[in-house]
Design a protein around this motif. Structure first.
Motif, short mmCIF file in Angstrom:
data_model
loop_
_atom_site.label_atom_id
_atom_site.label_comp_id
_atom_site.label_asym_id
_atom_site.label_seq_id
_atom_site.Cartn_x
_atom_site.Cartn_y
_atom_site.Cartn_z
N PRO A 1 1.07 0.45 1.09
CA PRO A 1 0.03 0.33 0.06
C PRO A 1 -0.56 -1.09 0.09
CG PRO A 1 2.13 1.11 -0.85
CD PRO A 1 2.40 0.56 0.51
N ALA A 2 -1.86 -1.16 0.22
CA ALA A 2 -2.51 -2.48 0.31
C ALA A 2 -3.85 -2.43 -0.44
CB ALA A 2 -2.72 -2.86 1.77
N ALA A 3 -3.86 -1.70 -1.54
CA ALA A 3 -5.13 -1.52 -2.26
C ALA A 3 -5.17 -2.26 -3.59
CB ALA A 3 -5.38 -0.02 -2.48
N GLY A 4 -4.16 -3.07 -3.85
CA GLY A 4 -4.13 -3.80 -5.12
C GLY A 4 -5.25 -4.84 -5.18
N LEU A 5 -5.53 -5.31 -6.36
CA LEU A 5 -6.66 -6.23 -6.54
C LEU A 5 -6.27 -7.70 -6.32
CD1 LEU A 5 -8.39 -4.57 -9.61
CD2 LEU A 5 -8.94 -4.31 -7.18
N GLY A 6 -4.99 -7.97 -6.29
CA GLY A 6 -4.54 -9.34 -5.98
C GLY A 6 -5.01 -10.37 -6.99
N THR A 7 -4.93 -10.03 -8.27
CA THR A 7 -5.48 -10.95 -9.28
C THR A 7 -4.69 -12.26 -9.38
OG1 THR A 7 -4.21 -9.80 -10.96
CG2 THR A 7 -6.50 -9.15 -10.71
N ARG A 8 -3.44 -12.25 -8.89
CA ARG A 8 -2.66 -13.50 -8.97
C ARG A 8 -3.14 -14.52 -7.94
NH1 ARG A 8 2.98 -11.39 -7.77
NH2 ARG A 8 1.71 -9.81 -6.77
N PHE A 9 -4.00 -14.06 -7.01
CA PHE A 9 -4.38 -14.96 -5.93
C PHE A 9 -5.89 -15.19 -5.88
CE2 PHE A 9 -1.41 -16.28 -2.42
CZ PHE A 9 -2.15 -17.38 -2.04
N ARG B 1 -8.33 5.67 1.60
CA ARG B 1 -8.75 4.77 0.52
C ARG B 1 -8.25 5.24 -0.83
NH1 ARG B 1 -14.40 1.67 0.44
NH2 ARG B 1 -14.14 0.54 2.39
N GLN B 2 -7.73 4.31 -1.59
CA GLN B 2 -7.44 4.57 -3.00
C GLN B 2 -8.72 4.13 -3.72
OE1 GLN B 2 -4.60 1.90 -4.78
NE2 GLN B 2 -4.13 3.29 -6.46
N LYS B 3 -9.39 5.08 -4.35
CA LYS B 3 -10.73 4.75 -4.83
C LYS B 3 -10.74 3.84 -6.04
CE LYS B 3 -12.79 8.61 -2.54
NZ LYS B 3 -13.30 9.95 -2.61
N GLY C 1 -2.66 1.73 -9.69
CA GLY C 1 -1.24 1.43 -9.66
C GLY C 1 -0.58 1.83 -8.35
N LEU C 2 0.61 1.25 -8.13
CA LEU C 2 1.34 1.51 -6.88
C LEU C 2 1.71 2.98 -6.74
CD1 LEU C 2 2.88 0.57 -4.38
CD2 LEU C 2 4.77 -0.13 -5.87
N GLY C 3 2.10 3.61 -7.85
CA GLY C 3 2.47 5.03 -7.79
C GLY C 3 1.29 5.87 -7.34
N HIS C 4 0.12 5.57 -7.87
CA HIS C 4 -1.09 6.28 -7.49
C HIS C 4 -1.43 6.03 -6.02
CE1 HIS C 4 -5.58 6.77 -7.38
NE2 HIS C 4 -5.23 7.90 -7.95
N ALA C 5 -1.20 4.80 -5.56
CA ALA C 5 -1.46 4.47 -4.15
C ALA C 5 -0.56 5.30 -3.24
CB ALA C 5 -1.23 2.98 -3.90
N VAL C 6 0.72 5.43 -3.60
CA VAL C 6 1.65 6.21 -2.77
C VAL C 6 1.25 7.69 -2.78
CG1 VAL C 6 4.06 6.98 -2.53
CG2 VAL C 6 3.55 4.56 -2.98
N LEU D 1 5.68 -2.51 1.03
CA LEU D 1 4.56 -3.10 0.28
C LEU D 1 3.83 -4.13 1.15
CD1 LEU D 1 5.71 -3.45 -3.39
CD2 LEU D 1 4.86 -1.48 -2.14
N GLY D 2 2.50 -4.07 1.03
CA GLY D 2 1.65 -4.89 1.89
C GLY D 2 1.72 -6.38 1.61
N ASP D 3 2.36 -6.76 0.51
CA ASP D 3 2.41 -8.20 0.23
C ASP D 3 3.84 -8.73 0.15
OD1 ASP D 3 3.07 -6.93 -2.09
OD2 ASP D 3 1.67 -8.00 -3.37
N ASP D 4 4.80 -7.94 0.63
CA ASP D 4 6.20 -8.38 0.64
C ASP D 4 6.66 -8.59 2.08
OD1 ASP D 4 7.06 -8.73 -1.92
OD2 ASP D 4 7.70 -6.66 -2.20
P1 UTP Z 1 1.10 -5.78 -6.94
O1 UTP Z 1 1.21 -5.56 -8.39
O2 UTP Z 1 1.86 -6.88 -6.30
O3 UTP Z 1 -0.41 -5.96 -6.46
O4 UTP Z 1 1.37 -4.41 -6.22
P2 UTP Z 1 -1.70 -6.33 -7.19
O5 UTP Z 1 -1.95 -5.44 -8.33
O6 UTP Z 1 -2.74 -6.40 -6.12
O7 UTP Z 1 -1.36 -7.84 -7.59
P3 UTP Z 1 -1.79 -8.74 -8.79
O8 UTP Z 1 -0.63 -8.62 -9.73
O9 UTP Z 1 -3.11 -8.24 -9.31
O10 UTP Z 1 -1.91 -10.10 -8.16
C1 UTP Z 1 2.31 -4.22 -5.18
C2 UTP Z 1 1.71 -3.53 -3.97
O11 UTP Z 1 1.06 -2.33 -4.35
C3 UTP Z 1 -0.27 -2.29 -3.89
C4 UTP Z 1 -0.65 -3.75 -3.69
O12 UTP Z 1 -1.65 -3.87 -2.70
C5 UTP Z 1 0.66 -4.38 -3.27
O13 UTP Z 1 0.90 -4.25 -1.88
N1 UTP Z 1 -1.12 -1.61 -4.89
C6 UTP Z 1 -1.05 -1.96 -6.21
C7 UTP Z 1 -1.99 -0.62 -4.49
O14 UTP Z 1 -2.07 -0.29 -3.29
N2 UTP Z 1 -2.78 0.00 -5.42
C8 UTP Z 1 -2.72 -0.33 -6.73
O15 UTP Z 1 -3.47 0.28 -7.53
C9 UTP Z 1 -1.84 -1.35 -7.13
#
Ligand code: UTP
Length: 293
Positions: A10-18, A102-104, A108-113, A129-132
């Motif tokens: 899963p690599a669709a998170g928004l990465g708001t911490r970065f 694509r996760q549209k 959340g991670l559960g939805h991505a899986v 996980l794409g960021d671990d």
């Molecule tokens: P994180 O909670 O670390 O990712 O999710 P995030 O939401 O991108 O980070 P912040 O907190 O906003 O900085 C863990 C993993 O799940 C993926 C993320 O890409 C990451 O690899 N993920 C998370 C998804 O694929 N889809 C989502 O909707 C949320």
């Protein structure tokens, strides 16, 4: 027992911490030294015997697809310049077979899986996980697959964390089985230190049975309005045995600025061509500054 052949990243998170780095660029493409984080993860999956990889991407994630695609202009240029080592390196990356979906919406991670349901079908599968990142002698996923072969149920990769840090992770309610292995009786997402059932945190590596998909479909948005993988695994643990396995290796959360910096420094020190000059910079320039804090 079925062999683990497929992995989901899963690599669709928004990465708001970065932010702002992740405004237009996926955090999974942030380089650790010179290699995007997701490449290390794909390499770990392959080194663990995975044959098919699905990356869950979202908007702003095109560069992940491009990274695993051919780059003909670059190949021609490197060939013309006689840079055969670099040519071989980039050809090897584009030879890796990866699939994308694509996760549209980042729900959340559960939805991505859950977006991987069709790709996986009725087999047990791996999630990385794409960021671990995990730096280990035996790839972390290979260790989990070994534990799966041994125990025959879903496996959560865990490590013990400091009590003050439990509120950042999914935490296992453990029942001891044997060295390094516990049955996960339950899973709690981001508990306070007082409420945490243990200090065993789930850290970005899983082997899951396909029963997880039905549970994910029924999972309502939880903490942060996101569909949590933790909630579905918690329900799975009431239906079939789920195990936690303490894998060996150093793990970095590169979606966190500190984790990213630690990974950058430590991976740089492992590179033979960088180690000596970088160590000398750390010792002679940074070292004296530390004394002055
Ligand atoms: P994180 O909670 O670390 O990712 O999710 P995030 O939401 O991108 O980070 P912040 O907190 O906003 O900085 C863990 C993993 O799940 C993926 C993320 O890409 C990451 O690899 N993920 C998370 C998804 O694929 N889809 C989502 O909707 C949320």
């Amino acid at each position: 027992m079925k062999k683990i052949k497929k992995a989901v990243i899963p690599a669709a998170g928004l990465g708001t911490r970065f932010l702002p780095a992740t405004k237009a660029q996926p955090k999974e493409m942030l380089p650790i030294v010179d290699t995007p984080a997701i490449q290390y993860i794909v390499e770990e999956a392959i080194a663990s015997g995975i044959e098919e990889i699905l990356i869950i991407t979202g908007r702003n994630k095109r560069s992940i697809e491009d990274h695993f695609d051919r780059s003909l202009e670059l190949e021609l240029q490197l060939k013309a310049q006689g840079k055969y080592d670099q040519l071989k390196m980039i050809e090897e990356i584009s030879d890796i077979q990866v699939h994308f979906v694509r996760q549209k919406e980042a729900k959340g991670l559960g939805h991505a899986v859950l977006c991987a349901k069709q790709f996986i079908g009725e087999e047990p599968f791996a999630v990385l996980l794409g960021d671990d990142l995990v730096d280990a002698k035996v790839p972390a996923l290979a260790q989990l697959i070994q534990a799966y072969d041994d125990m025959g149920g879903s496996i959560l990769g865990v490590q013990k964390v400091a009590s003050k840090d439990v509120s950042r992770y999914g935490i296992v309610r453990p029942k001891s089985v044997k060295p390094r292995v516990w049955q996960a009786l339950d899973l709690v997402e981001k508990p306070s230190p007082e409420d945490a059932p243990s200090e065993l945190a789930v850290l970005g590596r899983y082997v899951l049975t396909p029963a997880i998909f039905d549970l994910l479909e029924k999972t309502q948005p939880g903490a942060g309005g996101e569909i949590q993988l933790t909630d579905a695994i918690s329900r799975l643990s009431t239906k079939e045995a789920v195990f936690a396995y303490a894998f060996e290796g150093r793990r970095y959360d590169i979606g966190d600025k500190e984790g990213f910096l630690e990974a950058t420094v430590e991976y740089a020190l492992k590179r033979p061509e960088l180690r000596d000059p970088f160590l000398s910079y750390l010792t002679n320039t940074i070292g004296p500054m530390l004394g002055k804090r």
